[in-house]
Design a protein around this motif. Structure first.
Motif, PDB file in Angstrom:
ATOM      1  N   LEU A 186       5.506  15.794 -24.116  1.00 24.56           N
ATOM      2  CA  LEU A 186       5.562  14.401 -24.542  1.00 24.56           C
ATOM      3  C   LEU A 186       5.814  14.297 -26.036  1.00 24.56           C
ATOM      4  O   LEU A 186       5.367  15.140 -26.814  1.00 24.56           O
ATOM      5  CB  LEU A 186       4.242  13.686 -24.212  1.00 24.56           C
ATOM      6  CG  LEU A 186       3.761  13.747 -22.760  1.00 24.56           C
ATOM      7  CD1 LEU A 186       2.415  13.038 -22.636  1.00 24.56           C
ATOM      8  CD2 LEU A 186       4.776  13.122 -21.808  1.00 24.56           C
ATOM      9  N   THR A 187       6.517  13.244 -26.442  1.00 31.81           N
ATOM     10  CA  THR A 187       6.619  12.934 -27.859  1.00 31.81           C
ATOM     11  C   THR A 187       5.277  12.374 -28.329  1.00 31.81           C
ATOM     12  O   THR A 187       4.372  12.089 -27.534  1.00 31.81           O
ATOM     13  CB  THR A 187       7.712  11.885 -28.128  1.00 31.81           C
ATOM     14  OG1 THR A 187       7.305  10.633 -27.535  1.00 31.81           O
ATOM     15  CG2 THR A 187       9.053  12.311 -27.525  1.00 31.81           C
ATOM     16  N   SER A 188       5.132  12.217 -29.641  1.00 28.87           N
ATOM     17  CA  SER A 188       3.878  11.688 -30.196  1.00 28.87           C
ATOM     18  C   SER A 188       3.541  10.315 -29.615  1.00 28.87           C
ATOM     19  O   SER A 188       2.400  10.041 -29.248  1.00 28.87           O
ATOM     20  CB  SER A 188       3.980  11.602 -31.724  1.00 28.87           C
ATOM     21  OG  SER A 188       4.097  12.873 -32.296  1.00 28.87           O
ATOM     22  N   ILE A 189       4.544   9.456 -29.528  1.00 30.99           N
ATOM     23  CA  ILE A 189       4.308   8.108 -29.015  1.00 30.99           C
ATOM     24  C   ILE A 189       3.978   8.148 -27.529  1.00 30.99           C
ATOM     25  O   ILE A 189       3.080   7.445 -27.056  1.00 30.99           O
ATOM     26  CB  ILE A 189       5.521   7.207 -29.296  1.00 30.99           C
ATOM     27  CG1 ILE A 189       5.648   6.954 -30.799  1.00 30.99           C
ATOM     28  CG2 ILE A 189       5.392   5.868 -28.555  1.00 30.99           C
ATOM     29  CD1 ILE A 189       6.862   6.153 -31.190  1.00 30.99           C
ATOM     30  N   GLU A 190       4.694   8.986 -26.769  1.00 25.66           N
ATOM     31  CA  GLU A 190       4.413   9.092 -25.335  1.00 25.66           C
ATOM     32  C   GLU A 190       3.003   9.613 -25.095  1.00 25.66           C
ATOM     33  O   GLU A 190       2.303   9.142 -24.189  1.00 25.66           O
ATOM     34  CB  GLU A 190       5.448  10.002 -24.673  1.00 25.66           C
ATOM     35  CG  GLU A 190       6.841   9.395 -24.623  1.00 25.66           C
ATOM     36  CD  GLU A 190       7.925  10.414 -24.367  1.00 25.66           C
ATOM     37  OE1 GLU A 190       9.095  10.002 -24.306  1.00 25.66           O
ATOM     38  OE2 GLU A 190       7.621  11.625 -24.246  1.00 25.66           O
ATOM     39  N   PHE A 191       2.577  10.588 -25.909  1.00 25.32           N
ATOM     40  CA  PHE A 191       1.216  11.112 -25.766  1.00 25.32           C
ATOM     41  C   PHE A 191       0.187  10.012 -26.024  1.00 25.32           C
ATOM     42  O   PHE A 191      -0.766   9.834 -25.256  1.00 25.32           O
ATOM     43  CB  PHE A 191       0.985  12.273 -26.733  1.00 25.32           C
ATOM     44  CG  PHE A 191      -0.410  12.841 -26.664  1.00 25.32           C
ATOM     45  CD1 PHE A 191      -0.709  13.869 -25.792  1.00 25.32           C
ATOM     46  CD2 PHE A 191      -1.428  12.330 -27.465  1.00 25.32           C
ATOM     47  CE1 PHE A 191      -2.005  14.375 -25.705  1.00 25.32           C
ATOM     48  CE2 PHE A 191      -2.720  12.824 -27.389  1.00 25.32           C
ATOM     49  CZ  PHE A 191      -3.005  13.854 -26.509  1.00 25.32           C
TER      50      PHE A 191
END
Length: 238
Positions: free
Chosen positions: A161-166
């Motif tokens: 996951l990207t930071s935002i997705e996480f």
């Protein structure tokens, strides 16, 4: 240790001014002029933040951003996208490719520095967080180590996951079966550091669905609540 900043800008004078001002603030800066070079330097240097111009020779900034977010190894940098255009659609498209923030030219050095420091404060908040493990029937999220796992019976799969997705999944898993509107999700993901259109939330929801849903067209976990927002459906476990 100073933070590494990769500046991707084809206009030499703008790049020089950005580099000069960021180095005065103690950042370790590296510059490249086109998208192909940016991808090579990103893999080699693993910067903390990428200041990425939208209009570049060769690969444009949107494509560079998309390719960086597809990388499965190495650091997941914050991306601050620069553009000479001010139309709303460009801001939405830029953020939808995985950029964390968006700055329209011309901009002042203090504004650029403030945006970069705001991005880096997110990392500090993560470091200062207690080792908190959040669990539902199908997901486990370790907030300190920033590891998200999908659980299917006896099988566990770590999610890329990207930071935002996480942060989005962490928010959902923390309060399963709660309905969230876009404003509430923006407050959780960006706080006062958000600059943009709230529709960008829909894009990140769509990207997260592709990574966690068996069929993203018919989501099992992240449900749309018409006229309100989104609801994460899963059973909470201890």
């Amino acid at each position: 240790m100073s933070h590494k900043i990769l500046i991707v800008e084809d206009e030499a004078e703008i790049a020089r001014l950005i580099t000069l001002n960021l180095e005065k603030e103690g950042f370790d800066c590296q510059h490249c002029r086109d998208g192909i070079a940016a991808l090579a330097v990103f893999k080699e240097q693993q910067p903390d933040v990428i200041v990425l111009d939208l209009m570049l020779p060769g690969l444009n900034g949107l494509e560079v951003c998309t390719r960086i977010r597809r990388e499965t190894e190495g650091k997941d940098p914050y991306i601050l996208m620069l553009t000479a255009k001010g139309e709303e659609i460009d801001r939405v498209v830029g953020l939808s490719t995985g950029a964390d923030d968006y700055l329209v030219k011309p901009f002042s050095a203090p504004e650029l520095i403030a945006r970069i420091r705001a991005l880096l404060r997110r990392s500090l908040r993560h470091i200062e967080t207690e080792d908190l493990q959040l669990r539902t029937q199908h997901f486990s999220v370790n907030e300190t180590q920033r590891i998200a796992v999908k659980i299917e019976g006896s099988k566990e799969q770590e999610l890329n996951l990207t930071s935002i997705e996480f942060d989005l999944l962490k928010t959902f898993v923390s309060q399963p079966n709660r309905v969230w509107n876009r404003t509430q999700l923006i407050d959780r993901l960006w706080g006062d550091d958000f600059y943009g259109d709230d529709r960008v939330v829909d894009t990140h929801i769509a990207r997260l669905r592709k990574k966690i849903e068996p069929d993203s067209a018919h989501p099992q976990f992240i449900k749309t609540v018409l006229g309100v927002g989104y609801k994460f459906e899963d059973e909470k476990t201890s």
